[in-house]
Design a protein around this motif. Sequence first.
Motif, PDB file in Angstrom:
ATOM      1  N   ASN A 188       0.898  -1.238   0.073  1.00  0.00           N
ATOM      2  CA  ASN A 188       0.176  -0.016  -0.196  1.00  0.00           C
ATOM      3  C   ASN A 188       0.690   1.106   0.129  1.00  0.00           C
ATOM      4  OD1 ASN A 188      -2.539  -1.349   0.057  1.00  0.00           O
ATOM      5  ND2 ASN A 188      -2.292  -1.443   2.050  1.00  0.00           N
ATOM      6  N   ARG A 230     -11.393   1.048   5.986  1.00  0.00           N
ATOM      7  CA  ARG A 230     -11.779   1.389   4.803  1.00  0.00           C
ATOM      8  C   ARG A 230     -12.971   0.773   4.120  1.00  0.00           C
ATOM      9  NH1 ARG A 230      -8.098  -0.763   0.129  1.00  0.00           N
ATOM     10  NH2 ARG A 230      -9.917  -1.823  -0.623  1.00  0.00           N
ATOM     11  N   HIS A 275      -3.089   6.415  -5.154  1.00  0.00           N
ATOM     12  CA  HIS A 275      -2.607   7.102  -3.692  1.00  0.00           C
ATOM     13  C   HIS A 275      -1.547   5.903  -3.169  1.00  0.00           C
ATOM     14  CE1 HIS A 275      -5.714   4.038  -3.195  1.00  0.00           C
ATOM     15  NE2 HIS A 275      -5.283   3.590  -2.100  1.00  0.00           N
ATOM     16  N   HIS A 287      -0.889   3.201  -6.227  1.00  0.00           N
ATOM     17  CA  HIS A 287      -1.764   2.344  -6.645  1.00  0.00           C
ATOM     18  C   HIS A 287      -3.232   2.759  -6.609  1.00  0.00           C
ATOM     19  CE1 HIS A 287      -2.411   1.827  -2.248  1.00  0.00           C
ATOM     20  NE2 HIS A 287      -3.501   1.438  -2.606  1.00  0.00           N
ATOM     21  N   ASP A 304      -7.002   1.364  -5.685  1.00  0.00           N
ATOM     22  CA  ASP A 304      -7.879   0.184  -5.074  1.00  0.00           C
ATOM     23  C   ASP A 304      -8.397  -1.005  -5.860  1.00  0.00           C
ATOM     24  OD1 ASP A 304      -6.561   0.952  -2.565  1.00  0.00           O
ATOM     25  OD2 ASP A 304      -8.521   2.319  -1.985  1.00  0.00           O
TER      26      ASP A 304
HETATM   27 FE   LIG Z   1      -5.194   1.545  -1.124  1.00  0.00          FE
END
Ligand SMILES: [Fe+2]
Length: 294
Positions: A111, A279, A264, A115, A117
């Motif tokens: 992360n 998330r 992000h 990338h 999501d």
């Molecule tokens: Fe992410």
Amino acid sequence: MPITMRQVGPCFAAEVEGLDLRKPLTSEEVAAVHDGMDRHAVLVFHDQRITDEEQLAFTRSLGDIEHSIGTSLRPLTDARLPTTFADVSNLDKDHKVFARDDRPRLFGLGNRLWHSDSSFKVVPAKYSLLSARSIPSKGGNTEYADMRAGYDALDDETKAEVEGLVCEHSQIFSRSILGFTDFSDEERERFKPVRQCLVRTHPVTKRRSLYLSSHAGGIVGWPVPEARSFLRDLVEHATQRQFVYAHKWSVGDLVMWDNRQTMHRARPFPANEPRDMRRTTLMGDGPTAEQAAA
Ligand SMILES: [Fe+2]
């Protein structure tokens, strides 16, 4: 109280005022949030001390939830949160900070690379909503790059070159950048590459954006080293500082971003301090590209 949106990033992100995410949204408020997302791609809501149920209700008012199943190395029996959440904290189910050599933790360090999501899923994510429940004493910013601005700033020759290209995305590619290559046969099968268009057009604004991600490890029809060096140059171009908003978290912040228009990455923080970030994710409308025959 009317909803206001004030731009905070150099070219895109906005802070939202006038919404209490603990309460159900009216249809006008839902429309205003979508409209803000179409325009800004990253929305920041401060002072939202929400529960998991309130976060789920807010997310569901915007669309269908994407479940987190089979996307990490942590078995469901060890999960701290239900599959309606992606647990991007550094905490185990007893709320203890992971050991430094914890294998799922090391996998999760992917992360920290730029990338989008779930770009490794056939139907990739639309919005992600990240709620800060506890934060470390320093570090841990999340940075966002505006992929529309990145596309617009390409020269005409590169715009012509990216047109129609299809990339292969897999978590195996992104993790291998960090030297995490030790996958079982079952994991290699579970994480096998999916195809995504390199250029996307926003369904409402019709703006074009580069759909990049560290999960992208190949371009269909291209030799691998040529594809990877080309993608690397594009990421470098699209993440120049003038295209990036860096969010410094406070407890109670909720940041929502559009994965179709942004990339992000998480920034480092002291590994021994808890960082509880939860998330929820909205599913995209469908695949961006035709998949390879099985
Ligand atoms: Fe992410």
